[in-house]
Design a protein around this motif. Sequence first.
Motif, PDB file in Angstrom:
ATOM      1  N   LEU A 352       1.161  -3.920   0.489  1.00  0.00           N
ATOM      2  CA  LEU A 352       0.424  -4.403  -0.682  1.00  0.00           C
ATOM      3  C   LEU A 352      -1.088  -4.355  -0.481  1.00  0.00           C
ATOM      4  CD1 LEU A 352       2.724  -7.408  -1.611  1.00  0.00           C
ATOM      5  CD2 LEU A 352       2.295  -5.406  -3.045  1.00  0.00           C
ATOM      6  N   ARG A 353      -1.518  -4.232   0.754  1.00  0.00           N
ATOM      7  CA  ARG A 353      -2.952  -4.095   1.017  1.00  0.00           C
ATOM      8  C   ARG A 353      -3.476  -2.712   0.643  1.00  0.00           C
ATOM      9  NH1 ARG A 353      -5.650  -8.858   1.650  1.00  0.00           N
ATOM     10  NH2 ARG A 353      -4.435 -10.310   2.923  1.00  0.00           N
ATOM     11  N   HIS A 354      -2.569  -1.763   0.444  1.00  0.00           N
ATOM     12  CA  HIS A 354      -2.995  -0.422   0.041  1.00  0.00           C
ATOM     13  C   HIS A 354      -3.336  -0.427  -1.447  1.00  0.00           C
ATOM     14  CE1 HIS A 354      -3.014   3.890  -0.738  1.00  0.00           C
ATOM     15  NE2 HIS A 354      -3.094   4.066   0.577  1.00  0.00           N
ATOM     16  N   ALA A 355      -4.433   0.198  -1.806  1.00  0.00           N
ATOM     17  CA  ALA A 355      -4.943   0.139  -3.174  1.00  0.00           C
ATOM     18  C   ALA A 355      -3.972   0.718  -4.203  1.00  0.00           C
ATOM     19  CB  ALA A 355      -6.280   0.886  -3.265  1.00  0.00           C
ATOM     20  N   ALA A 356      -3.074   1.611  -3.777  1.00  0.00           N
ATOM     21  CA  ALA A 356      -2.170   2.252  -4.733  1.00  0.00           C
ATOM     22  C   ALA A 356      -0.901   1.444  -4.993  1.00  0.00           C
ATOM     23  CB  ALA A 356      -1.782   3.634  -4.229  1.00  0.00           C
ATOM     24  N   VAL A 357      -0.626   0.434  -4.158  1.00  0.00           N
ATOM     25  CA  VAL A 357       0.658  -0.270  -4.220  1.00  0.00           C
ATOM     26  C   VAL A 357       0.544  -1.536  -5.068  1.00  0.00           C
ATOM     27  CG1 VAL A 357       2.459  -1.410  -2.873  1.00  0.00           C
ATOM     28  CG2 VAL A 357       1.356   0.657  -1.995  1.00  0.00           C
ATOM     29  N   ARG A 358       1.421  -1.620  -6.071  1.00  0.00           N
ATOM     30  CA  ARG A 358       1.470  -2.813  -6.918  1.00  0.00           C
ATOM     31  C   ARG A 358       2.548  -3.784  -6.446  1.00  0.00           C
ATOM     32  NH1 ARG A 358       2.767  -2.064 -13.197  1.00  0.00           N
ATOM     33  NH2 ARG A 358       4.903  -1.937 -12.395  1.00  0.00           N
ATOM     34  N   THR A 384      -1.934   6.005 -10.385  1.00  0.00           N
ATOM     35  CA  THR A 384      -2.276   6.257  -8.982  1.00  0.00           C
ATOM     36  C   THR A 384      -1.156   7.046  -8.307  1.00  0.00           C
ATOM     37  OG1 THR A 384      -1.285   4.191  -8.213  1.00  0.00           O
ATOM     38  CG2 THR A 384      -3.615   4.139  -8.833  1.00  0.00           C
ATOM     39  N   GLU A 385      -1.522   7.801  -7.305  1.00  0.00           N
ATOM     40  CA  GLU A 385      -0.549   8.571  -6.544  1.00  0.00           C
ATOM     41  C   GLU A 385      -0.798   8.374  -5.052  1.00  0.00           C
ATOM     42  OE1 GLU A 385      -0.459  12.659  -7.595  1.00  0.00           O
ATOM     43  OE2 GLU A 385      -0.006  12.295  -9.715  1.00  0.00           O
ATOM     44  N   GLU A 389       3.963   9.689   3.735  1.00  0.00           N
ATOM     45  CA  GLU A 389       3.332   9.657   5.054  1.00  0.00           C
ATOM     46  C   GLU A 389       2.032   8.869   5.061  1.00  0.00           C
ATOM     47  OE1 GLU A 389       4.499  10.358   7.995  1.00  0.00           O
ATOM     48  OE2 GLU A 389       6.361  10.743   6.913  1.00  0.00           O
ATOM     49  N   THR A 390       1.324   8.879   3.937  1.00  0.00           N
ATOM     50  CA  THR A 390       0.098   8.074   3.843  1.00  0.00           C
ATOM     51  C   THR A 390       0.423   6.593   3.963  1.00  0.00           C
ATOM     52  OG1 THR A 390      -1.024   9.725   2.484  1.00  0.00           O
ATOM     53  CG2 THR A 390      -1.854   7.457   2.372  1.00  0.00           C
TER      54      THR A 390
END
Length: 437
Positions: A352-358, A384-385, A389-390
Amino acid sequence: MVLFGAALAGVPLVPVNYRLSAEALTDLLGRTEHPLVIADEDFAEVFAAAGTEVMATSELLEKGLAAEPAEGLEVSEDDPAVLLFTSGTTAAPKAAVLRHRHLTSYILQTVEFGTADAADAVLISVPPYHVAGVGSVLSNVYAGRRMIHLGNFTPEGWLRLVREEGVTSAMLVPTMLARIVEHLDGRPADVPTLRSLAYGGARMPATVLEAALRCFPDTGFVNAYGLTETSSTIALLGPDDHRAALSSDDPAIRARLHSAGRMVPGVEAQIRAGDGTVQQSGSRGELWVRGPQVSGEYKGAGSLVDADGWFRTRDLALFDDDGYLFIEGRADDTIIRGGENIAPAEVEDALLRHAAVREAAVVGLPDEEWGERIAAFVVTHDGTEVDVETLRSWVRSLLRGSKTPDVVIFQDALPYTPTGKLLRRELVNALGREAGA
Protein backbone atom coordinates in the motif's frame (compact mmCIF):
# COMPACT_ATOMS: atom_id res chain seq x y z
CA MET A 1 -36.97 0.78 19.85
CA VAL A 2 -36.70 -2.94 19.03
CA LEU A 3 -33.54 -3.37 21.14
CA PHE A 4 -35.17 -1.98 24.28
CA GLY A 5 -38.53 -3.58 23.51
CA ALA A 6 -36.93 -7.02 23.31
CA ALA A 7 -35.17 -6.42 26.63
CA LEU A 8 -38.47 -5.38 28.23
CA ALA A 9 -40.13 -8.51 26.86
CA GLY A 10 -37.36 -10.75 28.14
CA VAL A 11 -36.35 -12.12 24.72
CA PRO A 12 -33.01 -11.71 22.91
CA LEU A 13 -32.73 -9.47 19.88
CA VAL A 14 -31.15 -11.16 16.83
CA PRO A 15 -30.14 -8.54 14.21
CA VAL A 16 -29.39 -10.20 10.85
CA ASN A 17 -27.56 -9.00 7.78
CA TYR A 18 -30.30 -7.82 5.43
CA ARG A 19 -27.80 -7.81 2.55
CA LEU A 20 -27.58 -11.60 2.57
CA SER A 21 -29.36 -13.77 0.03
CA ALA A 22 -32.83 -15.08 0.78
CA GLU A 23 -31.32 -18.56 1.26
CA ALA A 24 -28.76 -17.31 3.78
CA LEU A 25 -31.36 -15.28 5.68
CA THR A 26 -33.63 -18.32 5.88
CA ASP A 27 -30.71 -20.40 7.16
CA LEU A 28 -29.96 -17.93 9.98
CA LEU A 29 -33.64 -17.75 10.81
CA GLY A 30 -33.75 -21.52 11.20
CA ARG A 31 -31.09 -21.28 13.90
CA THR A 32 -33.30 -19.16 16.18
CA GLU A 33 -36.16 -20.30 18.40
CA HIS A 34 -39.76 -19.19 17.71
CA PRO A 35 -38.70 -15.95 16.01
CA LEU A 36 -40.88 -12.93 15.45
CA VAL A 37 -39.32 -11.10 12.51
CA ILE A 38 -39.42 -7.31 12.32
CA ALA A 39 -38.59 -6.30 8.76
CA ASP A 40 -39.15 -3.55 6.23
CA GLU A 41 -41.78 -4.35 3.64
CA ASP A 42 -39.08 -5.14 1.05
CA PHE A 43 -37.88 -8.10 3.13
CA ALA A 44 -41.16 -9.31 4.61
CA GLU A 45 -41.86 -11.72 1.76
CA VAL A 46 -38.51 -13.48 2.22
CA PHE A 47 -39.32 -14.39 5.80
CA ALA A 48 -43.01 -15.03 5.22
CA ALA A 49 -42.06 -17.66 2.62
CA ALA A 50 -40.20 -19.50 5.38
CA GLY A 51 -43.41 -19.76 7.40
CA THR A 52 -42.28 -17.28 10.04
CA GLU A 53 -44.38 -14.66 11.78
CA VAL A 54 -43.44 -11.30 10.31
CA MET A 55 -44.33 -7.78 11.41
CA ALA A 56 -43.55 -4.83 9.17
CA THR A 57 -41.43 -2.07 10.69
CA SER A 58 -44.18 0.48 10.04
CA GLU A 59 -46.72 -1.71 11.86
CA LEU A 60 -44.43 -2.11 14.86
CA LEU A 61 -43.91 1.65 15.06
CA GLU A 62 -47.64 2.32 14.78
CA LYS A 63 -48.52 -0.21 17.49
CA GLY A 64 -45.70 0.95 19.72
CA LEU A 65 -46.79 4.58 19.62
CA ALA A 66 -50.40 3.66 20.31
CA ALA A 67 -49.76 1.17 23.12
CA GLU A 68 -50.20 1.93 26.78
CA PRO A 69 -47.08 1.69 28.95
CA ALA A 70 -46.60 -1.87 30.14
CA GLU A 71 -44.52 -3.50 32.81
CA GLY A 72 -41.82 -5.77 31.52
CA LEU A 73 -41.04 -9.28 32.62
CA GLU A 74 -38.53 -9.92 35.35
CA VAL A 75 -35.25 -10.23 33.48
CA SER A 76 -32.00 -11.47 34.99
CA GLU A 77 -28.63 -9.94 34.15
CA ASP A 78 -27.64 -13.43 33.06
CA ASP A 79 -30.39 -13.64 30.43
CA PRO A 80 -29.34 -13.29 26.78
CA ALA A 81 -29.86 -9.73 25.54
CA VAL A 82 -28.53 -9.99 21.98
CA LEU A 83 -27.50 -12.84 19.69
CA LEU A 84 -25.07 -11.58 17.05
CA PHE A 85 -23.92 -13.69 14.14
CA THR A 86 -20.19 -13.24 13.57
CA SER A 87 -19.01 -12.11 10.14
CA GLY A 88 -17.85 -15.56 9.07
CA THR A 89 -14.70 -14.38 7.27
CA THR A 90 -12.90 -17.69 7.87
CA ALA A 91 -15.78 -20.08 8.69
CA ALA A 92 -19.56 -20.29 8.91
CA PRO A 93 -21.15 -17.56 11.07
CA LYS A 94 -21.65 -18.38 14.75
CA ALA A 95 -24.20 -16.73 17.05
CA ALA A 96 -22.35 -14.94 19.84
CA VAL A 97 -24.38 -14.66 23.04
CA LEU A 98 -24.21 -11.26 24.73
CA ARG A 99 -26.01 -11.25 28.07
CA HIS A 100 -27.40 -8.18 29.80
CA ARG A 101 -24.48 -8.08 32.23
CA HIS A 102 -21.96 -7.99 29.38
CA LEU A 103 -23.57 -5.03 27.65
CA THR A 104 -24.26 -3.22 30.93
CA SER A 105 -20.64 -3.58 31.95
CA TYR A 106 -19.43 -2.22 28.61
CA ILE A 107 -21.62 0.88 28.88
CA LEU A 108 -20.96 1.63 32.55
CA GLN A 109 -17.19 1.25 32.12
CA THR A 110 -16.84 3.37 28.97
CA VAL A 111 -19.67 5.97 28.87
CA GLU A 112 -20.63 8.71 31.31
CA PHE A 113 -24.36 9.15 31.80
CA GLY A 114 -26.02 12.21 30.22
CA THR A 115 -22.74 13.87 29.22
CA ALA A 116 -23.73 14.86 25.67
CA ASP A 117 -24.40 18.53 24.97
CA ALA A 118 -27.82 19.51 23.64
CA ALA A 119 -26.39 20.14 20.16
CA ASP A 120 -24.39 16.91 19.96
CA ALA A 121 -25.26 14.53 17.15
CA VAL A 122 -23.70 11.22 16.14
CA LEU A 123 -23.75 9.81 12.62
CA ILE A 124 -23.99 6.01 12.70
CA SER A 125 -22.84 4.33 9.50
CA VAL A 126 -22.22 0.83 10.86
CA PRO A 127 -25.13 -1.59 10.33
CA PRO A 128 -27.39 -2.70 13.21
CA TYR A 129 -26.30 -6.34 12.88
CA HIS A 130 -22.70 -5.41 13.82
CA VAL A 131 -21.68 -5.20 17.47
CA ALA A 132 -20.64 -1.57 16.91
CA GLY A 133 -24.19 -0.82 15.76
CA VAL A 134 -25.66 -2.30 18.95
CA GLY A 135 -23.05 -0.52 21.05
CA SER A 136 -23.76 2.80 19.31
CA VAL A 137 -27.45 2.67 20.21
CA LEU A 138 -26.79 1.81 23.85
CA SER A 139 -23.92 4.26 24.39
CA ASN A 140 -25.58 7.23 22.70
CA VAL A 141 -28.91 6.73 24.45
CA TYR A 142 -27.02 6.55 27.75
CA ALA A 143 -25.06 9.71 26.93
CA GLY A 144 -28.20 11.50 25.67
CA ARG A 145 -26.88 12.17 22.16
CA ARG A 146 -29.04 12.63 19.05
CA MET A 147 -28.54 9.75 16.59
CA ILE A 148 -28.58 9.92 12.82
CA HIS A 149 -28.45 6.68 10.85
CA LEU A 150 -27.00 6.48 7.34
CA GLY A 151 -28.54 3.53 5.50
CA ASN A 152 -26.57 3.54 2.26
CA PHE A 153 -23.02 4.84 2.42
CA THR A 154 -21.40 7.00 -0.23
CA PRO A 155 -18.51 9.40 0.45
CA GLU A 156 -20.50 12.32 -0.94
CA GLY A 157 -23.62 11.44 1.06
CA TRP A 158 -21.68 10.98 4.29
CA LEU A 159 -19.91 14.34 4.01
CA ARG A 160 -23.12 16.11 3.05
CA LEU A 161 -25.01 14.67 6.02
CA VAL A 162 -22.22 15.64 8.45
CA ARG A 163 -22.44 19.24 7.22
CA GLU A 164 -26.24 19.48 7.02
CA GLU A 165 -26.93 17.90 10.42
CA GLY A 166 -24.03 19.51 12.28
CA VAL A 167 -22.69 16.07 13.22
CA THR A 168 -20.24 16.21 16.14
CA SER A 169 -19.11 12.56 16.21
CA ALA A 170 -19.14 9.61 13.86
CA MET A 171 -17.82 6.10 13.40
CA LEU A 172 -16.61 4.48 10.20
CA VAL A 173 -15.10 1.17 9.15
CA PRO A 174 -11.75 1.48 7.34
CA THR A 175 -13.15 0.83 3.86
CA MET A 176 -15.55 3.75 4.30
CA LEU A 177 -12.79 6.08 5.46
CA ALA A 178 -10.64 4.97 2.53
CA ARG A 179 -13.41 5.90 0.09
CA ILE A 180 -13.87 9.31 1.73
CA VAL A 181 -10.12 10.00 1.54
CA GLU A 182 -10.06 8.95 -2.10
CA HIS A 183 -13.07 11.18 -2.85
CA LEU A 184 -11.45 14.19 -1.16
CA ASP A 185 -8.23 13.61 -3.15
CA GLY A 186 -6.13 15.73 -0.80
CA ARG A 187 -8.74 18.43 -0.16
CA PRO A 188 -9.78 19.28 3.42
CA ALA A 189 -13.04 17.63 4.47
CA ASP A 190 -14.65 20.96 5.50
CA VAL A 191 -16.74 19.54 8.37
CA PRO A 192 -16.38 22.21 11.09
CA THR A 193 -18.75 20.60 13.62
CA LEU A 194 -17.09 17.15 13.56
CA ARG A 195 -15.08 16.87 16.79
CA SER A 196 -14.60 13.11 16.94
CA LEU A 197 -14.17 10.43 14.28
CA ALA A 198 -13.91 6.82 15.46
CA TYR A 199 -12.83 3.94 13.29
CA GLY A 200 -12.71 0.20 13.82
CA GLY A 201 -14.18 -3.14 12.79
CA ALA A 202 -11.24 -4.11 10.57
CA ARG A 203 -7.56 -3.32 10.06
CA MET A 204 -6.84 0.30 9.13
CA PRO A 205 -4.16 0.66 6.41
CA ALA A 206 -1.45 3.07 7.51
CA THR A 207 -1.65 5.06 4.29
CA VAL A 208 -5.40 5.62 4.69
CA LEU A 209 -5.11 6.79 8.30
CA GLU A 210 -2.27 9.20 7.56
CA ALA A 211 -4.18 10.70 4.61
CA ALA A 212 -7.36 10.98 6.71
CA LEU A 213 -5.55 12.85 9.47
CA ARG A 214 -4.47 15.40 6.88
CA CYS A 215 -8.01 15.72 5.45
CA PHE A 216 -9.59 16.15 8.92
CA PRO A 217 -7.01 18.37 10.70
CA ASP A 218 -9.44 19.68 13.34
CA THR A 219 -11.10 16.35 14.16
CA GLY A 220 -10.00 14.06 16.98
CA PHE A 221 -9.48 10.49 15.78
CA VAL A 222 -10.28 7.43 17.92
CA ASN A 223 -9.30 3.85 17.11
CA ALA A 224 -11.79 1.48 18.76
CA TYR A 225 -10.69 -2.16 18.87
CA GLY A 226 -13.03 -4.90 19.96
CA LEU A 227 -14.81 -8.09 19.00
CA THR A 228 -18.38 -9.29 18.87
CA GLU A 229 -17.53 -11.67 21.71
CA THR A 230 -16.30 -8.81 23.93
CA SER A 231 -19.42 -6.63 23.62
CA SER A 232 -17.58 -4.16 21.39
CA THR A 233 -14.62 -1.95 22.39
CA ILE A 234 -11.88 -3.29 24.65
CA ALA A 235 -9.00 -0.97 23.63
CA LEU A 236 -8.87 2.68 22.57
CA LEU A 237 -6.33 4.95 20.93
CA GLY A 238 -7.61 8.45 21.65
CA PRO A 239 -7.17 11.82 19.91
CA ASP A 240 -4.21 12.90 22.06
CA ASP A 241 -2.43 9.64 21.25
CA HIS A 242 -2.99 10.19 17.53
CA ARG A 243 -1.64 13.75 17.68
CA ALA A 244 1.38 12.80 19.81
CA ALA A 245 2.29 9.91 17.50
CA LEU A 246 1.84 11.94 14.32
CA SER A 247 4.08 14.75 15.53
CA SER A 248 6.79 12.65 17.23
CA ASP A 249 10.30 12.02 15.91
CA ASP A 250 10.66 9.07 18.28
CA PRO A 251 10.05 5.86 16.22
CA ALA A 252 8.50 4.06 19.21
CA ILE A 253 5.95 6.84 19.78
CA ARG A 254 5.36 7.33 16.06
CA ALA A 255 4.54 3.61 15.75
CA ARG A 256 1.63 4.00 18.18
CA LEU A 257 -0.32 5.73 15.44
CA HIS A 258 -0.97 2.24 14.11
CA SER A 259 -1.73 0.64 17.46
CA ALA A 260 -5.10 -0.17 19.01
CA GLY A 261 -4.24 1.98 22.02
CA ARG A 262 -4.63 0.84 25.61
CA MET A 263 -7.15 -1.45 27.27
CA VAL A 264 -10.36 0.16 28.53
CA PRO A 265 -11.14 0.08 32.28
CA GLY A 266 -12.27 -3.31 33.52
CA VAL A 267 -10.62 -5.37 30.77
CA GLU A 268 -7.37 -7.29 31.36
CA ALA A 269 -5.17 -8.64 28.60
CA GLN A 270 -2.34 -11.12 28.15
CA ILE A 271 -0.15 -12.11 25.22
CA ARG A 272 0.44 -15.85 25.19
CA ALA A 273 2.82 -18.01 23.20
CA GLY A 274 1.62 -21.18 21.50
CA ASP A 275 2.39 -23.23 24.62
CA GLY A 276 0.31 -20.89 26.80
CA THR A 277 3.26 -19.03 28.34
CA VAL A 278 2.45 -15.39 29.13
CA GLN A 279 4.73 -13.11 27.14
CA GLN A 280 6.37 -9.90 28.26
CA SER A 281 6.03 -6.55 26.46
CA GLY A 282 7.56 -6.55 23.01
CA SER A 283 6.91 -10.26 22.42
CA ARG A 284 4.34 -11.44 19.91
CA GLY A 285 1.68 -14.02 20.58
CA GLU A 286 -2.08 -14.47 20.77
CA LEU A 287 -4.20 -11.97 22.65
CA TRP A 288 -6.27 -13.27 25.57
CA VAL A 289 -8.71 -11.01 27.45
CA ARG A 290 -10.99 -11.15 30.45
CA GLY A 291 -13.43 -8.84 32.19
CA PRO A 292 -17.13 -8.45 32.94
CA GLN A 293 -17.97 -7.35 29.38
CA VAL A 294 -16.30 -10.39 27.81
CA SER A 295 -18.76 -13.08 26.74
CA GLY A 296 -16.84 -15.61 24.66
CA GLU A 297 -19.99 -17.70 24.35
CA TYR A 298 -21.74 -19.08 21.26
CA LYS A 299 -25.27 -20.39 20.95
CA GLY A 300 -25.22 -24.18 20.82
CA ALA A 301 -21.49 -24.38 21.58
CA GLY A 302 -21.28 -22.98 25.10
CA SER A 303 -18.59 -20.75 26.55
CA LEU A 304 -15.00 -20.72 25.32
CA VAL A 305 -13.84 -18.76 28.38
CA ASP A 306 -11.37 -20.79 30.47
CA ALA A 307 -11.65 -21.55 34.17
CA ASP A 308 -9.89 -18.29 35.09
CA GLY A 309 -12.15 -16.16 32.89
CA TRP A 310 -9.75 -15.69 29.95
CA PHE A 311 -11.01 -15.62 26.35
CA ARG A 312 -8.77 -16.38 23.39
CA THR A 313 -9.35 -13.73 20.71
CA ARG A 314 -7.23 -15.51 18.05
CA ASP A 315 -5.69 -12.14 17.19
CA LEU A 316 -1.90 -11.94 16.98
CA ALA A 317 -0.65 -9.00 19.00
CA LEU A 318 1.97 -7.46 21.24
CA PHE A 319 2.18 -4.71 23.85
CA ASP A 320 4.89 -2.08 23.95
CA ASP A 321 6.52 -1.03 27.21
CA ASP A 322 3.82 1.59 27.88
CA GLY A 323 0.88 -0.75 27.40
CA TYR A 324 -0.07 0.13 23.81
CA LEU A 325 -1.60 -2.83 22.00
CA PHE A 326 -0.56 -3.67 18.45
CA ILE A 327 -2.82 -6.05 16.50
CA GLU A 328 -0.99 -7.95 13.75
CA GLY A 329 -3.84 -9.94 12.23
CA ARG A 330 -5.63 -13.20 12.84
CA ALA A 331 -3.66 -16.23 13.97
CA ASP A 332 -5.43 -18.28 11.29
CA ASP A 333 -4.14 -15.90 8.60
CA THR A 334 -0.46 -16.27 9.49
CA ILE A 335 1.66 -17.51 6.60
CA ILE A 336 4.37 -20.03 7.55
CA ARG A 337 7.01 -19.91 4.82
CA GLY A 338 10.16 -21.96 5.33
CA GLY A 339 9.52 -22.07 9.06
CA GLU A 340 9.12 -18.26 9.33
CA ASN A 341 5.84 -16.78 10.54
CA ILE A 342 4.75 -13.94 8.26
CA ALA A 343 1.85 -11.61 9.09
CA PRO A 344 -0.12 -10.71 5.93
CA ALA A 345 -0.67 -7.19 7.31
CA GLU A 346 3.05 -6.42 7.12
CA VAL A 347 3.25 -7.30 3.43
CA GLU A 348 -0.05 -5.53 2.71
CA ASP A 349 1.20 -2.32 4.31
CA ALA A 350 4.35 -2.46 2.20
CA LEU A 351 2.31 -2.86 -0.99
CA LEU A 352 0.00 0.00 0.00
CA ARG A 353 3.01 2.29 0.28
CA HIS A 354 3.40 2.07 -3.50
CA ALA A 355 1.75 5.01 -5.25
CA ALA A 356 -0.09 2.76 -7.73
CA VAL A 357 -1.72 0.47 -5.14
CA ARG A 358 -5.17 1.28 -3.77
CA GLU A 359 -5.96 -2.04 -2.03
CA ALA A 360 -3.95 -5.14 -1.19
CA ALA A 361 -4.65 -8.53 0.35
CA VAL A 362 -2.10 -11.23 1.11
CA VAL A 363 -2.79 -14.94 1.70
CA GLY A 364 -0.78 -18.13 1.97
CA LEU A 365 -0.94 -20.89 -0.64
CA PRO A 366 0.26 -24.48 -0.12
CA ASP A 367 3.79 -25.14 -1.38
CA GLU A 368 5.66 -28.45 -1.28
CA GLU A 369 9.08 -26.87 -0.81
CA TRP A 370 8.41 -23.89 1.48
CA GLY A 371 5.21 -24.99 3.22
CA GLU A 372 3.39 -21.91 1.96
CA ARG A 373 3.86 -19.34 -0.78
CA ILE A 374 2.87 -15.68 -0.46
CA ALA A 375 0.13 -14.58 -2.83
CA ALA A 376 -0.74 -10.88 -3.10
CA PHE A 377 -4.00 -9.62 -4.59
CA VAL A 378 -3.74 -6.00 -5.69
CA VAL A 379 -6.20 -3.32 -6.83
CA THR A 380 -4.54 -0.31 -8.47
CA HIS A 381 -5.72 3.28 -8.55
CA ASP A 382 -7.73 4.24 -11.62
CA GLY A 383 -5.50 5.34 -14.47
CA THR A 384 -2.30 3.85 -13.03
CA GLU A 385 -0.27 0.90 -14.24
CA VAL A 386 2.36 -1.19 -12.51
CA ASP A 387 3.79 -4.61 -13.31
CA VAL A 388 4.31 -7.64 -11.11
CA GLU A 389 8.09 -7.44 -10.87
CA THR A 390 7.99 -3.76 -9.91
CA LEU A 391 5.72 -4.55 -6.97
CA ARG A 392 7.81 -7.55 -5.91
CA SER A 393 10.96 -5.41 -5.99
CA TRP A 394 9.16 -2.70 -4.03
CA VAL A 395 8.23 -5.08 -1.22
CA ARG A 396 11.72 -6.58 -1.21
CA SER A 397 13.19 -3.11 -0.72
CA LEU A 398 11.02 -2.51 2.37
CA LEU A 399 10.99 -6.00 3.92
CA ARG A 400 13.19 -9.06 4.00
CA GLY A 401 13.39 -11.13 0.84
CA SER A 402 11.47 -13.98 2.47
CA LYS A 403 8.43 -11.69 2.72
CA THR A 404 8.37 -10.85 -0.99
CA PRO A 405 5.16 -12.10 -2.67
CA ASP A 406 5.74 -15.16 -4.84
CA VAL A 407 2.58 -14.38 -6.79
CA VAL A 408 0.94 -11.02 -7.55
CA ILE A 409 -2.59 -11.07 -8.95
CA PHE A 410 -4.34 -7.91 -10.12
CA GLN A 411 -8.02 -7.58 -9.27
CA ASP A 412 -10.79 -5.11 -10.11
CA ALA A 413 -11.97 -5.28 -6.49
CA LEU A 414 -11.41 -7.25 -3.29
CA PRO A 415 -14.17 -9.09 -1.41
CA TYR A 416 -15.26 -7.49 1.86
CA THR A 417 -18.10 -7.99 4.28
CA PRO A 418 -20.51 -5.03 4.56
CA THR A 419 -18.64 -4.07 7.75
CA GLY A 420 -15.31 -3.83 5.93
CA LYS A 421 -13.64 -7.13 6.86
CA LEU A 422 -11.60 -8.74 4.13
CA LEU A 423 -12.86 -12.16 3.03
CA ARG A 424 -9.53 -13.91 2.58
CA ARG A 425 -11.13 -17.32 2.18
CA GLU A 426 -12.90 -16.11 -0.96
CA LEU A 427 -9.56 -15.16 -2.48
CA VAL A 428 -8.07 -18.55 -1.64
CA ASN A 429 -11.16 -20.35 -2.93
CA ALA A 430 -11.08 -18.35 -6.16
CA LEU A 431 -7.48 -19.41 -6.77
CA GLY A 432 -8.42 -23.01 -6.08
CA ARG A 433 -11.25 -22.85 -8.59
CA GLU A 434 -8.92 -21.37 -11.23
CA ALA A 435 -6.32 -24.05 -10.60
CA GLY A 436 -8.94 -26.76 -11.02
CA ALA A 437 -10.47 -25.22 -14.13
